[in-house]
Design a protein around this motif. Structure first.
Motif, PDB file in Angstrom:
ATOM      1  N   TYR A  44       0.807  -1.215   0.000  1.00 40.08           N
ATOM      2  CA  TYR A  44       0.000   0.000   0.000  1.00 40.08           C
ATOM      3  C   TYR A  44       0.849   1.279   0.000  1.00 40.08           C
ATOM      4  O   TYR A  44       0.313   2.359  -0.216  1.00 40.08           O
ATOM      5  N   ARG A  45       2.139   1.159   0.219  1.00 43.26           N
ATOM      6  CA  ARG A  45       3.037   2.314   0.131  1.00 43.26           C
ATOM      7  C   ARG A  45       3.791   2.355  -1.202  1.00 43.26           C
ATOM      8  O   ARG A  45       4.586   3.265  -1.422  1.00 43.26           O
ATOM      9  N   TRP A  83       0.890   0.890  -6.527  1.00 47.31           N
ATOM     10  CA  TRP A  83      -0.432   0.991  -5.916  1.00 47.31           C
ATOM     11  C   TRP A  83      -0.943   2.420  -5.983  1.00 47.31           C
ATOM     12  O   TRP A  83      -2.098   2.658  -6.341  1.00 47.31           O
ATOM     13  N   GLU A  84      -0.109   3.396  -5.640  1.00 46.34           N
ATOM     14  CA  GLU A  84      -0.551   4.796  -5.616  1.00 46.34           C
ATOM     15  C   GLU A  84      -1.023   5.238  -7.001  1.00 46.34           C
ATOM     16  O   GLU A  84      -2.029   5.922  -7.145  1.00 46.34           O
ATOM     17  N   ARG A 134      -4.312   3.442  -7.720  1.00 44.61           N
ATOM     18  CA  ARG A 134      -5.320   4.024  -6.830  1.00 44.61           C
ATOM     19  C   ARG A 134      -5.857   5.326  -7.432  1.00 44.61           C
ATOM     20  O   ARG A 134      -7.072   5.560  -7.452  1.00 44.61           O
ATOM     21  N   GLN A 135      -4.962   6.177  -7.927  1.00 47.36           N
ATOM     22  CA  GLN A 135      -5.384   7.436  -8.553  1.00 47.36           C
ATOM     23  C   GLN A 135      -6.231   7.176  -9.795  1.00 47.36           C
ATOM     24  O   GLN A 135      -7.222   7.870 -10.031  1.00 47.36           O
TER      25      GLN A 135
END
Length: 109
Positions: free
Chosen positions: A14-15, A19-20, A23-24
Motif C-alpha cells: 500500500y506504500r 499501488w498509488e 489508486r489514482q
C-alpha cells in the motif's frame, strides 16, 4: 507471485508507487465518488484540500477481491472501486457504534 499475508507485506504494497498510481486511476475513473453510495442513490464525494490543513480522508479504494486471497488481482483496475469510509468499513464488517442485535426479543425478568 508476491504474497500479501502479513501486515508488513500489506504495508509495503500500500506504500508502493504502483499501488498509488493505480489508486489514482480508480479514483479518477469513479469520479472521486463512493460507488456504493451511488448504487443506493446517494452522493459521497472526496473532501477538498484546504491550504495549510491536512486533507480529511473521505474515500478509500477497495479491492473487491482481497489481496491476501487473490494476490494476482492486487494491481488490476477492474478489481478496484472507490468507497467512502463508512461503506468500506461495512464491506469489511467493521461497524462501529451500533449495538449488537439481541438474540431473542424476550423481556428479561
Amino acid at each position: 507471485m508476491t504474497e500479501y499475508k502479513t501486515e508488513a507485506q500489506k504495508k509495503k504494497f500500500y506504500r508502493s508507487g504502483d499501488w498509488e498510481s493505480l489508486r489514482q486511476q480508480a479514483l479518477e475513473r469513479d469520479n472521486h465518488e463512493c460507488q456504493q453510495c451511488k448504487r443506493e442513490g446517494r452522493v459521497h464525494v472526496d473532501s477538498i484540500k484546504v491550504e495549510g490543513e491536512r486533507k480529511s480522508v473521505e474515500l478509500n479504494v477497495h479491492h473487491k477481491y482481497e489481496i491476501e486471497d487473490y494476490p494476482q488481482l492486487a494491481l488490476v483496475l477492474d478489481n478496484l472501486e472507490t468507497l467512502c469510509l463508512n461503506c468500506h468499513n461495512k464491506m469489511h464488517n467493521r461497524v462501529f457504534g451500533e449495538q449488537k442485535k439481541k438474540r431473542w426479543d424476550d423481556e428479561m425478568w
